[in-house]
Scaffold this motif. Structure first.
Motif, PDB file in Angstrom:
ATOM      1  N   ARG A   1      17.008  11.529 -14.956  1.00  0.00           N
ATOM      2  CA  ARG A   1      17.338  10.193 -14.447  1.00  0.00           C
ATOM      3  C   ARG A   1      17.660  10.221 -12.966  1.00  0.00           C
ATOM      4  N   TRP A   2      17.967  11.414 -12.443  1.00  0.00           N
ATOM      5  CA  TRP A   2      18.247  11.572 -11.015  1.00  0.00           C
ATOM      6  C   TRP A   2      16.986  11.917 -10.218  1.00  0.00           C
ATOM      7  N   ASP A   3      15.872  12.070 -10.917  1.00  0.00           N
ATOM      8  CA  ASP A   3      14.617  12.382 -10.228  1.00  0.00           C
ATOM      9  C   ASP A   3      14.100  11.141  -9.488  1.00  0.00           C
ATOM     10  N   VAL A   4      13.421  11.388  -8.358  1.00  0.00           N
ATOM     11  CA  VAL A   4      12.909  10.301  -7.530  1.00  0.00           C
ATOM     12  C   VAL A   4      11.386  10.457  -7.405  1.00  0.00           C
ATOM     13  N   PRO A   5      10.596   9.562  -8.015  1.00  0.00           N
ATOM     14  CA  PRO A   5       9.130   9.688  -7.943  1.00  0.00           C
ATOM     15  C   PRO A   5       8.609   9.294  -6.559  1.00  0.00           C
ATOM     16  N   LEU A   6       7.575   9.997  -6.131  1.00  0.00           N
ATOM     17  CA  LEU A   6       6.944   9.750  -4.832  1.00  0.00           C
ATOM     18  C   LEU A   6       5.431   9.732  -4.986  1.00  0.00           C
ATOM     19  N   GLU A   7       4.773   9.032  -4.076  1.00  0.00           N
ATOM     20  CA  GLU A   7       3.330   9.161  -3.898  1.00  0.00           C
ATOM     21  C   GLU A   7       3.059  10.087  -2.722  1.00  0.00           C
ATOM     22  N   LEU A   8       1.865  10.662  -2.716  1.00  0.00           N
ATOM     23  CA  LEU A   8       1.368  11.367  -1.545  1.00  0.00           C
ATOM     24  C   LEU A   8       0.238  10.525  -0.972  1.00  0.00           C
ATOM     25  N   ARG A   9       0.411  10.093   0.266  1.00  0.00           N
ATOM     26  CA  ARG A   9      -0.575   9.229   0.903  1.00  0.00           C
ATOM     27  C   ARG A   9      -1.167   9.897   2.132  1.00  0.00           C
ATOM     28  N   LEU A  10      -2.469   9.681   2.292  1.00  0.00           N
ATOM     29  CA  LEU A  10      -3.181  10.168   3.469  1.00  0.00           C
ATOM     30  C   LEU A  10      -3.538   8.955   4.317  1.00  0.00           C
ATOM     31  N   TYR A  11      -2.988   8.899   5.523  1.00  0.00           N
ATOM     32  CA  TYR A  11      -3.195   7.752   6.412  1.00  0.00           C
ATOM     33  C   TYR A  11      -4.159   8.101   7.542  1.00  0.00           C
ATOM     34  N   ARG A  12      -4.875   7.065   7.983  1.00  0.00           N
ATOM     35  CA  ARG A  12      -5.672   7.162   9.196  1.00  0.00           C
ATOM     36  C   ARG A  12      -5.614   5.808   9.912  1.00  0.00           C
ATOM     37  N   ARG A  13      -5.924   5.829  11.197  1.00  0.00           N
ATOM     38  CA  ARG A  13      -5.983   4.587  11.958  1.00  0.00           C
ATOM     39  C   ARG A  13      -7.328   3.906  11.714  1.00  0.00           C
ATOM     40  N   ARG A  14      -7.299   2.605  11.514  1.00  0.00           N
ATOM     41  CA  ARG A  14      -8.550   1.885  11.249  1.00  0.00           C
ATOM     42  C   ARG A  14      -9.530   2.012  12.423  1.00  0.00           C
ATOM     43  N   GLN A  15      -9.013   1.898  13.630  1.00  0.00           N
ATOM     44  CA  GLN A  15      -9.858   1.975  14.830  1.00  0.00           C
ATOM     45  C   GLN A  15      -9.791   3.391  15.410  1.00  0.00           C
ATOM     46  N   HIS A  16     -10.215   4.354  14.631  1.00  0.00           N
ATOM     47  CA  HIS A  16     -10.171   5.743  15.072  1.00  0.00           C
ATOM     48  C   HIS A  16     -11.385   6.065  15.931  1.00  0.00           C
ATOM     49  N   ARG A  17     -11.358   7.245  16.559  1.00  0.00           N
ATOM     50  CA  ARG A  17     -12.447   7.655  17.457  1.00  0.00           C
ATOM     51  C   ARG A  17     -13.187   8.900  16.983  1.00  0.00           C
ATOM     52  N   HIS A  18     -12.747   9.508  15.900  1.00  0.00           N
ATOM     53  CA  HIS A  18     -13.345  10.778  15.496  1.00  0.00           C
ATOM     54  C   HIS A  18     -14.695  10.546  14.820  1.00  0.00           C
ATOM     55  N   PRO A  19     -15.765  11.209  15.290  1.00  0.00           N
ATOM     56  CA  PRO A  19     -17.110  10.945  14.753  1.00  0.00           C
ATOM     57  C   PRO A  19     -17.303  11.389  13.314  1.00  0.00           C
ATOM     58  N   GLY A  20     -16.517  12.338  12.829  1.00  0.00           N
ATOM     59  CA  GLY A  20     -16.720  12.837  11.474  1.00  0.00           C
ATOM     60  C   GLY A  20     -15.724  12.324  10.457  1.00  0.00           C
ATOM     61  N   LEU A  21     -14.810  11.467  10.872  1.00  0.00           N
ATOM     62  CA  LEU A  21     -13.731  11.061   9.971  1.00  0.00           C
ATOM     63  C   LEU A  21     -14.208  10.127   8.862  1.00  0.00           C
ATOM     64  N   ASP A  22     -15.147   9.235   9.163  1.00  0.00           N
ATOM     65  CA  ASP A  22     -15.633   8.306   8.135  1.00  0.00           C
ATOM     66  C   ASP A  22     -16.295   9.059   6.989  1.00  0.00           C
ATOM     67  N   GLU A  23     -17.073  10.073   7.318  1.00  0.00           N
ATOM     68  CA  GLU A  23     -17.749  10.856   6.279  1.00  0.00           C
ATOM     69  C   GLU A  23     -16.741  11.557   5.379  1.00  0.00           C
ATOM     70  N   LEU A  24     -15.726  12.165   5.975  1.00  0.00           N
ATOM     71  CA  LEU A  24     -14.699  12.842   5.181  1.00  0.00           C
ATOM     72  C   LEU A  24     -13.934  11.834   4.333  1.00  0.00           C
ATOM     73  N   TRP A  25     -13.617  10.689   4.911  1.00  0.00           N
ATOM     74  CA  TRP A  25     -12.857   9.659   4.192  1.00  0.00           C
ATOM     75  C   TRP A  25     -13.633   9.190   2.956  1.00  0.00           C
ATOM     76  N   GLN A  26     -14.930   8.996   3.133  1.00  0.00           N
ATOM     77  CA  GLN A  26     -15.762   8.578   2.004  1.00  0.00           C
ATOM     78  C   GLN A  26     -15.806   9.674   0.940  1.00  0.00           C
ATOM     79  N   GLN A  27     -15.898  10.927   1.375  1.00  0.00           N
ATOM     80  CA  GLN A  27     -15.903  12.042   0.421  1.00  0.00           C
ATOM     81  C   GLN A  27     -14.632  12.047  -0.411  1.00  0.00           C
ATOM     82  N   LEU A  28     -13.489  11.819   0.227  1.00  0.00           N
ATOM     83  CA  LEU A  28     -12.222  11.824  -0.500  1.00  0.00           C
ATOM     84  C   LEU A  28     -12.109  10.601  -1.418  1.00  0.00           C
TER      85      LEU A  28
END
Length: 301
Positions: free
Chosen positions: A271-298
């Motif tokens: 009852r003292w346990d605290v549940p958490l999520e693990l979230r991976l964040y990115r900026r919508r207007q990012h500049r990295h050329p390979g990030l969209d491909e990785l994001w879609q893969q995940l």
């Protein structure tokens, strides 16, 4: 002496003609001839026999040609290698994460998704507070931020309009402490008002501190705690708890080995346990050329 002078000499040795060599090097003949003359002056000897037709190399010129070919070939290979390194570096995606996730989750997570060669953990981020991760995303210091996130009610003063996230896992904070001689918890929850339990807490501006405060505030039973220490990193809290200074809450991944070995025991039931999520964040207007491909893969896994 410049590398292009060596390239000029190699071209002249191949064409055996000043005009054709100058055309190949995209310079005027007077400019080309002046470079060859400067090269001979730098070497202190005549390298070209201008009395023959077509012209020929002197014995010194023949020897110097071998050096020019070796040097220019080495420079070419080095340039190619540097270019490849730059391309590889540009393709790598930098991920920021707190110390506990970097140590207990990220290696296996990257391996499971085949991302060891594409994602680079950002070691400078291990002691950051939550706002630091989003500020780093904004200034392109990192491309991704892996964060704990509350599953229950917990107000956070962060504007998330410019970001998107993926849920990549779950975690739970568990109360732990050192054991007494009988293997029982030395500091068992909930404690009492007269003798509050010594508490090794997270930094007051950190997410885990806010999550724990919200959970304890809505708990059916009050925990009586007195804060002895506040820390950013889970590893420091874990060490102080193992040494017996008080109780604390740790991510189960970080506590599991110490719990299995008996170095730590639970300070309270689930009852003292605290549940958490693990979230991976990115900026919508990012500049990295390979990030969209990785994001879609995940997203697809």
């Amino acid at each position: 002496m410049e590398i292009r002078w060596l390239e000029d000499f190699i071209t002249l040795a191949k064409t055996r003609h000043f005009s054709r060599a100058a055309d190949t090097q995209n310079v005027t003949q007077p400019t080309f001839s002046r470079r060859i003359k400067l090269l001979e002056e730098a070497m202190g000897t005549t390298l070209i026999n201008r009395q023959t037709l077509p012209l020929s190399l002197t014995p010194a010129g023949e020897e110097f040609l071998l050096l020019c070919e070796q040097v220019t070939d080495r420079v070419r290979l080095t340039r190619e290698r540097i270019h490849q390194i730059s391309e590889d570096q540009a393709r790598r995606i930098v991920m920021a994460a707190p110390q506990s996730l970097l140590s207990y989750l990220l290696p296996s997570w990257l391996e499971r998704h085949g991302l060891q060669q594409r994602v680079e953990p950002y070691l400078r981020a291990t002691g950051w507070l939550l706002n630091d991760y989003f500020q780093a995303l904004d200034r392109d210091e990192c491309d991704l931020a892996l964060c704990y996130w509350p599953r229950g009610r917990c107000p956070l003063d962060i504007d998330l309009a410019g970001y998107e996230y993926l849920r990549v896992g779950q975690e739970v904070l568990v109360p732990i402490c050192a054991a007494d001689a009988d293997g029982l918890p030395r500091h068992a929850l909930p404690g009492n008002r007269r003798q509050p339990l010594p508490y090794i807490a997270y930094h007051p501006r950190g997410l885990l501190h806010a999550v724990l405060d919200a959970h304890l505030a809505h708990s059916a039973q009050q925990a009586h705690l007195i804060t002895l220490n506040e820390n950013v990193q889970t590893a420091n809290i874990k060490e102080l708890v193992i040494q017996g200074y008080g109780l604390g809450w740790l991510p189960l991944r970080a506590a599991r080995r110490a719990l299995d070995s008996g170095d730590l025991v639970r300070a309270g039931d689930t009852r003292w346990d605290v549940p958490l999520e693990l979230r991976l964040y990115r900026r919508r207007q990012h500049r990295h050329p390979g990030l969209d491909e990785l994001w879609q893969q995940l997203q697809e896994t």
